[in-house]
Design a protein around this motif. Structure first.
Motif, mmCIF file in Angstrom:
data_model
loop_
_atom_site.group_PDB
_atom_site.id
_atom_site.type_symbol
_atom_site.label_atom_id
_atom_site.label_comp_id
_atom_site.label_asym_id
_atom_site.label_seq_id
_atom_site.Cartn_x
_atom_site.Cartn_y
_atom_site.Cartn_z
ATOM 1 N N PRO A 375 0.709 -1.299 -0.170
ATOM 2 C CA PRO A 375 -0.071 -0.121 -0.293
ATOM 3 C C PRO A 375 0.754 1.242 -0.224
ATOM 4 O O PRO A 375 0.440 2.184 -0.709
ATOM 5 C CB PRO A 375 -0.821 -0.251 1.228
ATOM 6 C CG PRO A 375 -0.728 -1.502 1.684
ATOM 7 C CD PRO A 375 0.632 -2.101 1.237
ATOM 8 N N VAL A 376 1.932 1.268 0.730
ATOM 9 C CA VAL A 376 2.727 2.382 0.937
ATOM 10 C C VAL A 376 3.416 2.648 -0.471
ATOM 11 O O VAL A 376 3.482 3.883 -1.069
ATOM 12 C CB VAL A 376 3.987 2.356 1.746
ATOM 13 C CG1 VAL A 376 4.907 3.341 1.762
ATOM 14 C CG2 VAL A 376 3.266 2.053 3.327
ATOM 15 N N SER A 377 3.594 1.671 -1.266
ATOM 16 C CA SER A 377 4.351 1.525 -2.635
ATOM 17 C C SER A 377 3.087 2.270 -3.683
ATOM 18 O O SER A 377 3.563 3.096 -4.492
ATOM 19 C CB SER A 377 4.957 0.321 -3.119
ATOM 20 O OG SER A 377 5.490 0.388 -4.443
ATOM 21 N N ALA A 378 2.191 1.719 -3.773
ATOM 22 C CA ALA A 378 1.011 2.124 -4.445
ATOM 23 C C ALA A 378 0.668 3.377 -4.474
ATOM 24 O O ALA A 378 0.431 4.241 -5.321
ATOM 25 C CB ALA A 378 -0.300 1.169 -4.267
ATOM 26 N N ALA A 379 0.860 4.094 -3.002
ATOM 27 C CA ALA A 379 0.299 5.253 -2.695
ATOM 28 C C ALA A 379 1.629 6.347 -2.607
ATOM 29 O O ALA A 379 1.302 7.475 -2.088
ATOM 30 C CB ALA A 379 -0.379 5.478 -1.368
ATOM 31 N N SER A 380 2.780 5.963 -3.155
ATOM 32 C CA SER A 380 4.159 6.761 -2.932
ATOM 33 C C SER A 380 3.853 8.085 -3.560
ATOM 34 O O SER A 380 4.192 9.078 -3.143
ATOM 35 C CB SER A 380 5.123 6.026 -3.758
ATOM 36 O OG SER A 380 5.029 5.675 -4.812
ATOM 37 N N TYR A 381 3.189 8.242 -4.907
ATOM 38 C CA TYR A 381 3.104 9.712 -5.315
ATOM 39 C C TYR A 381 2.018 10.482 -4.371
ATOM 40 O O TYR A 381 2.383 11.715 -4.292
ATOM 41 C CB TYR A 381 2.567 9.480 -6.676
ATOM 42 C CG TYR A 381 2.234 10.895 -7.580
ATOM 43 C CD1 TYR A 381 3.314 11.773 -7.988
ATOM 44 C CD2 TYR A 381 0.873 11.115 -7.662
ATOM 45 C CE1 TYR A 381 3.145 12.886 -8.343
ATOM 46 C CE2 TYR A 381 0.599 12.546 -8.323
ATOM 47 C CZ TYR A 381 2.000 13.206 -8.796
ATOM 48 O OH TYR A 381 1.680 14.368 -9.367
ATOM 49 N N HIS A 382 0.849 10.163 -3.858
ATOM 50 C CA HIS A 382 0.129 10.530 -3.039
ATOM 51 C C HIS A 382 0.768 10.894 -1.809
ATOM 52 O O HIS A 382 0.639 12.204 -1.314
ATOM 53 C CB HIS A 382 -1.169 9.835 -2.720
ATOM 54 C CG HIS A 382 -1.788 9.355 -4.104
ATOM 55 N ND1 HIS A 382 -1.332 8.343 -5.072
ATOM 56 C CD2 HIS A 382 -2.885 9.586 -4.800
ATOM 57 C CE1 HIS A 382 -2.152 7.995 -5.782
ATOM 58 N NE2 HIS A 382 -3.184 8.877 -5.803
ATOM 59 N N ILE A 383 1.539 10.050 -1.372
ATOM 60 C CA ILE A 383 2.104 10.512 0.144
ATOM 61 C C ILE A 383 3.166 11.699 -0.217
ATOM 62 O O ILE A 383 3.189 12.396 0.617
ATOM 63 C CB ILE A 383 2.981 9.267 0.508
ATOM 64 C CG1 ILE A 383 1.961 8.256 0.850
ATOM 65 C CG2 ILE A 383 4.014 9.665 1.634
ATOM 66 C CD1 ILE A 383 2.768 6.735 1.245
ATOM 67 N N LEU A 420 -2.002 8.136 2.028
ATOM 68 C CA LEU A 420 -2.803 6.576 2.070
ATOM 69 C C LEU A 420 -4.331 6.962 1.844
ATOM 70 O O LEU A 420 -5.036 6.355 1.177
ATOM 71 C CB LEU A 420 -2.301 5.582 3.094
ATOM 72 C CG LEU A 420 -1.065 5.112 3.135
ATOM 73 C CD1 LEU A 420 -0.666 4.419 4.386
ATOM 74 C CD2 LEU A 420 -0.881 4.123 2.061
ATOM 75 N N VAL A 421 -4.746 8.062 2.735
ATOM 76 C CA VAL A 421 -5.955 8.344 2.705
ATOM 77 C C VAL A 421 -6.520 8.907 1.161
ATOM 78 O O VAL A 421 -7.555 8.445 0.793
ATOM 79 C CB VAL A 421 -6.437 9.123 3.809
ATOM 80 C CG1 VAL A 421 -7.794 9.646 3.657
ATOM 81 C CG2 VAL A 421 -6.288 8.535 5.218
ATOM 82 N N VAL A 422 -5.585 9.724 0.795
ATOM 83 C CA VAL A 422 -5.930 10.316 -0.444
ATOM 84 C C VAL A 422 -6.011 9.316 -1.706
ATOM 85 O O VAL A 422 -6.760 9.384 -2.492
ATOM 86 C CB VAL A 422 -5.053 11.655 -0.881
ATOM 87 C CG1 VAL A 422 -5.175 12.059 -2.148
ATOM 88 C CG2 VAL A 422 -5.183 12.714 0.162
ATOM 89 N N LYS A 427 -9.241 6.192 -5.468
ATOM 90 C CA LYS A 427 -9.544 4.626 -5.790
ATOM 91 C C LYS A 427 -11.230 4.705 -5.703
ATOM 92 O O LYS A 427 -11.773 4.019 -6.840
ATOM 93 C CB LYS A 427 -9.142 3.497 -5.000
ATOM 94 C CG LYS A 427 -7.359 3.307 -5.458
ATOM 95 C CD LYS A 427 -6.775 2.186 -4.748
ATOM 96 C CE LYS A 427 -7.746 0.806 -5.101
ATOM 97 N NZ LYS A 427 -6.943 -0.580 -4.686
ATOM 98 N N GLN A 428 -11.674 4.963 -4.685
ATOM 99 C CA GLN A 428 -13.067 5.087 -4.453
ATOM 100 C C GLN A 428 -13.782 5.706 -5.565
ATOM 101 O O GLN A 428 -15.080 5.306 -6.215
ATOM 102 C CB GLN A 428 -13.493 5.343 -3.149
ATOM 103 C CG GLN A 428 -13.057 4.545 -1.995
ATOM 104 C CD GLN A 428 -13.302 2.871 -2.309
ATOM 105 O OE1 GLN A 428 -14.373 2.777 -2.228
ATOM 106 N NE2 GLN A 428 -12.084 2.428 -2.126
#
Length: 444
Positions: A375-383, A420-422, A427-428
């Motif tokens: 999840p951290v990898s998938a959301a890296s840009y958002h983080i 992660l929340v963003v 995704k939703q």
């Protein structure tokens, strides 16, 4: 096969594998208290087949839905592949997270598999999982960025690794489009990522009471204006990323350059790498802007070109020779960059990332570790985009800074959670839009 209730599934699978000659991924054990029969007393094989195929059909729909959400608003069918759909590095990471959850593990080379075939590779979940090393590098890099920005520790190198992964991902996912001159397909992922960046720029512009034009035009990292009239310098990565993509598109818009790169991708890449390294050393002699120089395109372009070259090293001797040269280059850059702790940490981390990309394509991790990392990898840009927004606003009000242990710990936790929340919200939203589109196209 009929078995007694106390027979273990693994024993049944061993017999089936021996009897059919099929590998384990193509076999599945199901249990039933009784078999449905026809009026004639014979077993109803049609209903049995429908029962066996139902989970597979559901799995195929789940895989299709995952791809439809990822590539919305594009149409996606069972014969499509990740590459033919024009996937990029961020979509690769995000889909890896979703597909790992659905399929149990991902086969190597899944990006080139038709979606219908990919859905049939589902395997039982194991205690350990083999993960693409690029995903682990991306998670480690963004974690370093968050820690570096939340503390006074001299640990740069996370953003440099992300820049290198930009070049590596261009070669891995976009090379065929670049070689074909299909620049629109390469620009499409950039536009999607900048769409997420736009609200951040708008928010800072409202807070400052002026339009931050350098950041709007993605040139804030070039030092044209003073910091009060642009985004904080930590957003240099987004601007450098956009400039890198545009530079690649410009280069591959030249037919002759395209032909040379297609015929000799590694040789031409090394040639451009030499130019990029020279630009890093020589640019400050003719255009020096002080400390912000490290955020400019000439200063970091060599990292993206390095990542591009790494992908085309296709034999062990080439990898070893290239790694030796890069090791020497990193030593020189660490010394030239000030010969201080942060400089050495940065370039040793870059060298470590090079080693992983060259020699460790996959890494086996315990299942629980993979569930934390992906999840951290998938959301890296958002983080990256949001990891300082809430801490910079909230922590000063709570009188928590880097001089108190609680301050950095809170900043790191809030920063990771924000991204992660963003990512989850995005995704939703995309999933809802994809569902709405699918429901509107269904026949009445």
């Amino acid at each position: 096969m009929v078995t007694t209730p106390n027979v273990d599934d693994n024993e049944v699978l061993e017999v089936l594998m021996a009897a059919t000659g099929l590998p384990r991924p193509h076999l599945k054990v199901g249990r039933a208290t009784s078999l449905r029969k026809l009026a004639s007393g014979k077993i109803d094989y049609a209903s049995l087949q429908a029962r066996l195929l139902a989970p597979r059909q559901q799995m195929a729909m789940d895989v299709l839905d995952a791809f439809r959400n990822a590539f919305y608003p594009r149409q996606v069918g069972p014969s499509d592949t990740f590459e033919t759909l024009g996937g990029d590095s961020l979509l690769y990471v995000q889909l890896s997270l979703t597909l790992e959850r659905q399929l149990g593990s991902l086969p190597e080379g899944w990006g080139t598999m038709p979606l219908g075939d990919l859905a049939r590779t589902a395997e039982p979940r194991n205690h350990s999982r083999s993960i693409d090393s690029q995903l682990i590098l991306r998670a480690a890099a963004i974690l370093l960025v968050v820690i570096h920005h939340a503390t006074l520790w001299p640990i740069p190198g996370g953003a440099a690794t992300l820049v290198m992964l930009v070049g590596f991902s261009l070669a891995r996912f976009q090379r065929q489009r670049l070689f074909a001159g299909d620049t629109l397909a390469v620009l499409r992922p950039l536009a999607a990522n900048l769409a997420l960046y736009a609200p951040v720029v708008a928010g800072f512009s409202l807070a400052r009471g002026e339009v931050l034009w350098p950041s709007v035009f993605l040139v804030g990292n070039l030092g044209f204006t003073a910091p009060p009239h642009m985004m904080p310098y930590l957003y240099w990565f987004v601007e450098a990323y956009a400039q890198t993509i545009l530079l690649w598109v410009i280069l591959f818009s030249i037919p002759q350059a395209r032909r040379i790169a297609h015929a000799m991708p590694l040789v031409s890449g090394i040639f451009v790498l030499a130019i990029a390294v020279a630009a890093k050393f020589l640019t400050p002699l003719v255009w020096y802007i002080g400390g912000p120089q490290i955020f400019t395109l000439p200063d970091m372009l060599y990292l993206a070109v390095l990542g591009w070259c790494l992908y085309f090293l296709d034999t062990p001797p080439k990898r070893k020779a290239f790694f030796s040269v890069i090791a020497i280059l990193c030593l020189v850059l660490a010394w030239w960059g000030g010969n201080w702790t942060g400089s050495w940490v940065k370039f040793m981390l870059v060298l470590g990332a090079v080693f992983v990309l060259l020699f460790i394509p996959r890494i086996t991790l315990p299942g629980w570790t993979a569930r934390l990392i992906l999840p951290v990898s998938a959301a890296s840009y958002h983080i990256y985009l949001f990891h300082r927004v809430i801490p910079d606003w909230l922590l000063p009000q709570l009188d928590l800074g880097t001089h108190q242990p609680a301050g950095p710990a809170a900043a790191i936790s809030i920063g990771l959670a924000s991204g992660l929340v963003v990512f989850w919200l995005q995704k939703q939203l995309v999933g809802w839009l994809a569902y709405r589109r699918a429901s509107l196209t269904l026949p009445l």
